[in-house]
Design a protein around this motif. Structure first.
Motif, PDB file in Angstrom:
ATOM      1  N   ILE A 251      72.975  93.071 -76.041  1.00 56.16           N
ATOM      2  CA  ILE A 251      71.565  93.433 -76.042  1.00 56.16           C
ATOM      3  C   ILE A 251      70.919  92.824 -77.273  1.00 56.16           C
ATOM      4  CG2 ILE A 251      69.957  95.362 -76.251  1.00 56.16           C
ATOM      5  CD1 ILE A 251      72.006  97.033 -74.703  1.00 56.16           C
ATOM      6  N   ALA A 252      69.785  92.181 -77.080  1.00 54.49           N
ATOM      7  CA  ALA A 252      69.030  91.614 -78.197  1.00 54.49           C
ATOM      8  C   ALA A 252      67.885  92.552 -78.533  1.00 54.49           C
ATOM      9  CB  ALA A 252      68.488  90.244 -77.819  1.00 54.49           C
ATOM     10  N   LYS A 253      67.482  92.512 -79.791  1.00 56.68           N
ATOM     11  CA  LYS A 253      66.296  93.277 -80.177  1.00 56.68           C
ATOM     12  C   LYS A 253      65.367  92.333 -80.920  1.00 56.68           C
ATOM     13  CE  LYS A 253      68.195  95.134 -84.484  1.00 56.68           C
ATOM     14  NZ  LYS A 253      68.622  96.338 -85.170  1.00 56.68           N
ATOM     15  N   SER A 254      64.097  92.626 -80.818  1.00 56.87           N
ATOM     16  CA  SER A 254      63.103  91.841 -81.539  1.00 56.87           C
ATOM     17  C   SER A 254      62.266  92.800 -82.384  1.00 56.87           C
ATOM     18  CB  SER A 254      62.220  91.053 -80.573  1.00 56.87           C
ATOM     19  OG  SER A 254      61.554  91.926 -79.687  1.00 56.87           O
ATOM     20  N   ILE A 255      61.969  92.362 -83.587  1.00 47.60           N
ATOM     21  CA  ILE A 255      61.184  93.158 -84.523  1.00 47.60           C
ATOM     22  C   ILE A 255      60.059  92.280 -85.035  1.00 47.60           C
ATOM     23  CG2 ILE A 255      61.223  94.549 -86.623  1.00 47.60           C
ATOM     24  CD1 ILE A 255      64.298  94.614 -86.323  1.00 47.60           C
ATOM     25  N   LEU A 256      58.847  92.795 -84.979  1.00 48.77           N
ATOM     26  CA  LEU A 256      57.692  92.057 -85.463  1.00 48.77           C
ATOM     27  C   LEU A 256      57.340  92.537 -86.860  1.00 48.77           C
ATOM     28  CD1 LEU A 256      55.440  89.999 -84.732  1.00 48.77           C
ATOM     29  CD2 LEU A 256      54.061  91.972 -84.070  1.00 48.77           C
ATOM     30  N   PHE A 257      57.231  91.602 -87.786  1.00 46.30           N
ATOM     31  CA  PHE A 257      56.798  91.884 -89.146  1.00 46.30           C
ATOM     32  C   PHE A 257      55.508  91.121 -89.401  1.00 46.30           C
ATOM     33  CE2 PHE A 257      61.432  92.357 -89.447  1.00 46.30           C
ATOM     34  CZ  PHE A 257      61.538  93.560 -90.122  1.00 46.30           C
TER      35      PHE A 257
ATOM     36  N   PRO B  35      52.115  86.906 -88.204  1.00 51.85           N
ATOM     37  CA  PRO B  35      53.233  87.591 -87.555  1.00 51.85           C
ATOM     38  C   PRO B  35      54.520  86.772 -87.653  1.00 51.85           C
ATOM     39  CG  PRO B  35      51.857  86.535 -85.914  1.00 51.85           C
ATOM     40  CD  PRO B  35      51.188  86.322 -87.246  1.00 51.85           C
ATOM     41  N   VAL B  36      55.630  87.455 -87.875  1.00 45.67           N
ATOM     42  CA  VAL B  36      56.957  86.842 -87.890  1.00 45.67           C
ATOM     43  C   VAL B  36      57.848  87.705 -87.011  1.00 45.67           C
ATOM     44  CG1 VAL B  36      58.968  86.278 -89.306  1.00 45.67           C
ATOM     45  CG2 VAL B  36      56.666  85.940 -90.220  1.00 45.67           C
ATOM     46  N   MET B  37      58.412  87.105 -85.960  1.00 53.65           N
ATOM     47  CA  MET B  37      59.278  87.855 -85.073  1.00 53.65           C
ATOM     48  C   MET B  37      60.732  87.506 -85.368  1.00 53.65           C
ATOM     49  SD  MET B  37      59.465  88.236 -80.950  1.00 53.65           S
ATOM     50  CE  MET B  37      58.087  89.356 -80.910  1.00 53.65           C
ATOM     51  N   VAL B  38      61.534  88.541 -85.537  1.00 56.70           N
ATOM     52  CA  VAL B  38      62.966  88.386 -85.769  1.00 56.70           C
ATOM     53  C   VAL B  38      63.679  88.840 -84.505  1.00 56.70           C
ATOM     54  CG1 VAL B  38      64.927  89.163 -87.141  1.00 56.70           C
ATOM     55  CG2 VAL B  38      62.697  88.825 -88.239  1.00 56.70           C
ATOM     56  N   VAL B  39      64.541  87.983 -83.974  1.00 59.87           N
ATOM     57  CA  VAL B  39      65.336  88.322 -82.796  1.00 59.87           C
ATOM     58  C   VAL B  39      66.799  88.295 -83.229  1.00 59.87           C
ATOM     59  CG1 VAL B  39      65.949  87.695 -80.431  1.00 59.87           C
ATOM     60  CG2 VAL B  39      63.630  87.267 -81.270  1.00 59.87           C
ATOM     61  N   THR B  40      67.500  89.390 -82.963  1.00 59.00           N
ATOM     62  CA  THR B  40      68.886  89.511 -83.401  1.00 59.00           C
ATOM     63  C   THR B  40      69.673  90.335 -82.393  1.00 59.00           C
ATOM     64  OG1 THR B  40      70.283  90.110 -85.274  1.00 59.00           O
ATOM     65  CG2 THR B  40      68.432  91.558 -84.811  1.00 59.00           C
ATOM     66  N   CYS B  41      70.977  90.413 -82.591  1.00 62.48           N
ATOM     67  CA  CYS B  41      71.814  91.270 -81.748  1.00 62.48           C
ATOM     68  C   CYS B  41      71.397  92.723 -81.941  1.00 62.48           C
ATOM     69  CB  CYS B  41      73.289  91.117 -82.121  1.00 62.48           C
ATOM     70  SG  CYS B  41      73.940  89.486 -81.784  1.00 62.48           S
ATOM     71  N   GLY B  42      71.513  93.496 -80.899  1.00 55.27           N
ATOM     72  CA  GLY B  42      71.058  94.875 -80.925  1.00 55.27           C
ATOM     73  C   GLY B  42      71.753  95.764 -81.936  1.00 55.27           C
ATOM     74  N   ASP B  43      72.975  95.440 -82.306  1.00 56.79           N
ATOM     75  CA  ASP B  43      73.702  96.294 -83.242  1.00 56.79           C
ATOM     76  C   ASP B  43      73.615  95.816 -84.690  1.00 56.79           C
ATOM     77  OD1 ASP B  43      75.225  94.031 -82.854  1.00 56.79           O
ATOM     78  OD2 ASP B  43      77.142  95.095 -82.815  1.00 56.79           O
ATOM     79  N   VAL B  44      72.816  94.790 -84.960  1.00 55.95           N
ATOM     80  CA  VAL B  44      72.682  94.233 -86.298  1.00 55.95           C
ATOM     81  C   VAL B  44      71.450  94.815 -86.983  1.00 55.95           C
ATOM     82  CG1 VAL B  44      72.279  92.118 -87.621  1.00 55.95           C
ATOM     83  CG2 VAL B  44      73.837  92.096 -85.675  1.00 55.95           C
TER      84      VAL B  44
ATOM     85  N   GLN C  98      63.072  87.578 -99.121  1.00 56.63           N
ATOM     86  CA  GLN C  98      63.567  86.505 -99.976  1.00 56.63           C
ATOM     87  C   GLN C  98      63.572  85.179 -99.218  1.00 56.63           C
ATOM     88  OE1 GLN C  98      67.636  86.965-101.230  1.00 56.63           O
ATOM     89  NE2 GLN C  98      67.297  85.774-103.076  1.00 56.63           N
ATOM     90  N   HIS C  99      64.035  85.194 -97.982  1.00 59.14           N
ATOM     91  CA  HIS C  99      64.097  83.982 -97.167  1.00 59.14           C
ATOM     92  C   HIS C  99      62.702  83.415 -96.895  1.00 59.14           C
ATOM     93  CE1 HIS C  99      65.576  81.160 -94.192  1.00 59.14           C
ATOM     94  NE2 HIS C  99      64.659  81.601 -93.358  1.00 59.14           N
ATOM     95  N   LEU C 100      61.736  84.299 -96.632  1.00 55.12           N
ATOM     96  CA  LEU C 100      60.375  83.864 -96.322  1.00 55.12           C
ATOM     97  C   LEU C 100      59.545  83.594 -97.577  1.00 55.12           C
ATOM     98  CD1 LEU C 100      59.537  86.352 -93.429  1.00 55.12           C
ATOM     99  CD2 LEU C 100      60.089  83.923 -93.219  1.00 55.12           C
ATOM    100  N   GLY C 101      60.052  83.994 -98.728  1.00 56.68           N
ATOM    101  CA  GLY C 101      59.278  83.843 -99.955  1.00 56.68           C
ATOM    102  C   GLY C 101      58.083  84.776 -99.975  1.00 56.68           C
TER     103      GLY C 101
END
Length: 54
Positions: free
Chosen positions: A5-11, A17-26, A35-38
């Protein structure tokens, strides 16, 4: 082949807007993402999210 399962989080970084898509359990580390985005500040929009997807 395994599927997960993937999850997406909008920041928001400022007004961008920056959308992060990652594994559901991460767990997403906001400090590492900043830090990565500065970026000095990240927020998660509580409302009005649909304006970026229309």
């Amino acid at each position: 082949m395994m599927y997960g399962i993937a999850k997406s989080i909008l920041f928001l970084v400022g007004e961008e807007p920056v959308m992060v898509v990652t594994c559901g359990d991460v767990k997403v580390s906001q400090s590492r993402l900043k830090q990565h985005l500065g970026a000095g500040y990240l927020s998660t929009p509580a409302s009005g999210v649909s304006r970026w997807f229309i």
